[in-house]
Design a protein around this motif. Structure first.
Motif, PDB file in Angstrom:
ATOM      1  N   VAL A  68       0.861  -1.176   0.000  1.00 12.25           N
ATOM      2  CA  VAL A  68       0.000   0.000   0.000  1.00 12.25           C
ATOM      3  C   VAL A  68       0.900   1.228   0.000  1.00 12.25           C
ATOM      4  CG1 VAL A  68      -1.783   1.281   1.239  1.00 12.25           C
ATOM      5  CG2 VAL A  68      -1.804  -1.212   1.273  1.00 12.25           C
ATOM      6  N   ASN A  69       0.737   2.094  -0.988  1.00 15.14           N
ATOM      7  CA  ASN A  69       1.537   3.306  -1.098  1.00 15.14           C
ATOM      8  C   ASN A  69       0.619   4.503  -0.869  1.00 15.14           C
ATOM      9  OD1 ASN A  69       3.310   5.327  -1.695  1.00 15.14           O
ATOM     10  ND2 ASN A  69       4.067   4.392  -3.572  1.00 15.14           N
ATOM     11  N   ASP A  70       0.728   5.141   0.300  1.00 20.89           N
ATOM     12  CA  ASP A  70      -0.160   6.245   0.655  1.00 20.89           C
ATOM     13  C   ASP A  70       0.193   7.550  -0.040  1.00 20.89           C
ATOM     14  OD1 ASP A  70      -1.798   4.768   2.347  1.00 20.89           O
ATOM     15  OD2 ASP A  70      -0.427   5.016   4.042  1.00 20.89           O
ATOM     16  N   THR A  71       1.429   7.712  -0.470  1.00 21.93           N
ATOM     17  CA  THR A  71       1.831   8.992  -1.054  1.00 21.93           C
ATOM     18  C   THR A  71       1.172   9.239  -2.408  1.00 21.93           C
ATOM     19  OG1 THR A  71       3.800   7.973  -2.008  1.00 21.93           O
ATOM     20  CG2 THR A  71       4.026   9.040   0.144  1.00 21.93           C
ATOM     21  N   VAL A  76      -0.475  -2.407  -4.688  1.00 23.45           N
ATOM     22  CA  VAL A  76       0.026  -3.481  -5.539  1.00 23.45           C
ATOM     23  C   VAL A  76      -0.753  -4.730  -5.158  1.00 23.45           C
ATOM     24  CG1 VAL A  76       2.010  -4.884  -6.179  1.00 23.45           C
ATOM     25  CG2 VAL A  76       2.297  -2.442  -5.746  1.00 23.45           C
ATOM     26  N   ILE A  77      -1.383  -5.338  -6.168  1.00 19.48           N
ATOM     27  CA  ILE A  77      -2.194  -6.524  -5.947  1.00 19.48           C
ATOM     28  C   ILE A  77      -1.505  -7.714  -6.596  1.00 19.48           C
ATOM     29  CG2 ILE A  77      -4.414  -7.627  -6.421  1.00 19.48           C
ATOM     30  CD1 ILE A  77      -5.677  -4.876  -6.374  1.00 19.48           C
ATOM     31  N   GLU A  78      -1.407  -8.791  -5.826  1.00 20.30           N
ATOM     32  CA  GLU A  78      -0.826 -10.027  -6.340  1.00 20.30           C
ATOM     33  C   GLU A  78      -1.956 -10.910  -6.853  1.00 20.30           C
ATOM     34  OE1 GLU A  78       2.426 -13.286  -4.888  1.00 20.30           O
ATOM     35  OE2 GLU A  78       0.990 -12.542  -3.414  1.00 20.30           O
ATOM     36  N   THR A  79      -1.881 -11.248  -8.131  1.00 23.04           N
ATOM     37  CA  THR A  79      -2.877 -12.121  -8.755  1.00 23.04           C
ATOM     38  C   THR A  79      -2.194 -13.407  -9.179  1.00 23.04           C
ATOM     39  OG1 THR A  79      -2.482 -11.252 -10.973  1.00 23.04           O
ATOM     40  CG2 THR A  79      -4.111 -10.101  -9.626  1.00 23.04           C
TER      41      THR A  79
END
Length: 102
Positions: A68-71, A76-79
């Motif tokens: 999770v990048n708050d900036t 990023v989701i791993e599928t």
């Protein structure tokens, strides 16, 4: 006599406006207010996204959040095919909660 006619005309005008006011009130309570509540709930959901949650994107991709990048509001989701970067707004729902409900 003239005042009596004027008073009758003004109350008749108010009675003609009453259906329009009622329609606006119904429109607000049945369409606008629920939409605002739904948008507030979605905004809260997107801000509470955390690492490890299983989610579905708006395009229908299932995966698990690994970063999770708050900036810049990305995740990023791993599928099954690999890792994909998405905007937070592209997350549709969380599968972790749906599985727990069943």
């Amino acid at each position: 006599m003239l005042h009596l006619i004027y008073l009758q005309a003004s109350t008749d005008g108010l009675m003609q406006m009453l259906p329009f006011v009622a329609m606006l009130a119904v429109l607000y309570f049945f369409m606008i207010l629920p939409q605002r509540r739904r948008m507030k709930k979605e905004k809260q959901f997107r801000s509470d996204i955390k690492k490890g949650s299983k989610v579905i994107t708006t395009s229908g991709i299932h995966g698990r959040i690994v970063e999770v990048n708050d900036t810049n509001n990305t995740v990023v989701i791993e599928t099954g095919a690999g890792k994909i970067r998405f905007e937070r707004a592209a997350i549709s729902m969380e599968l972790t909660q749906k599985i727990a409900e069943k």
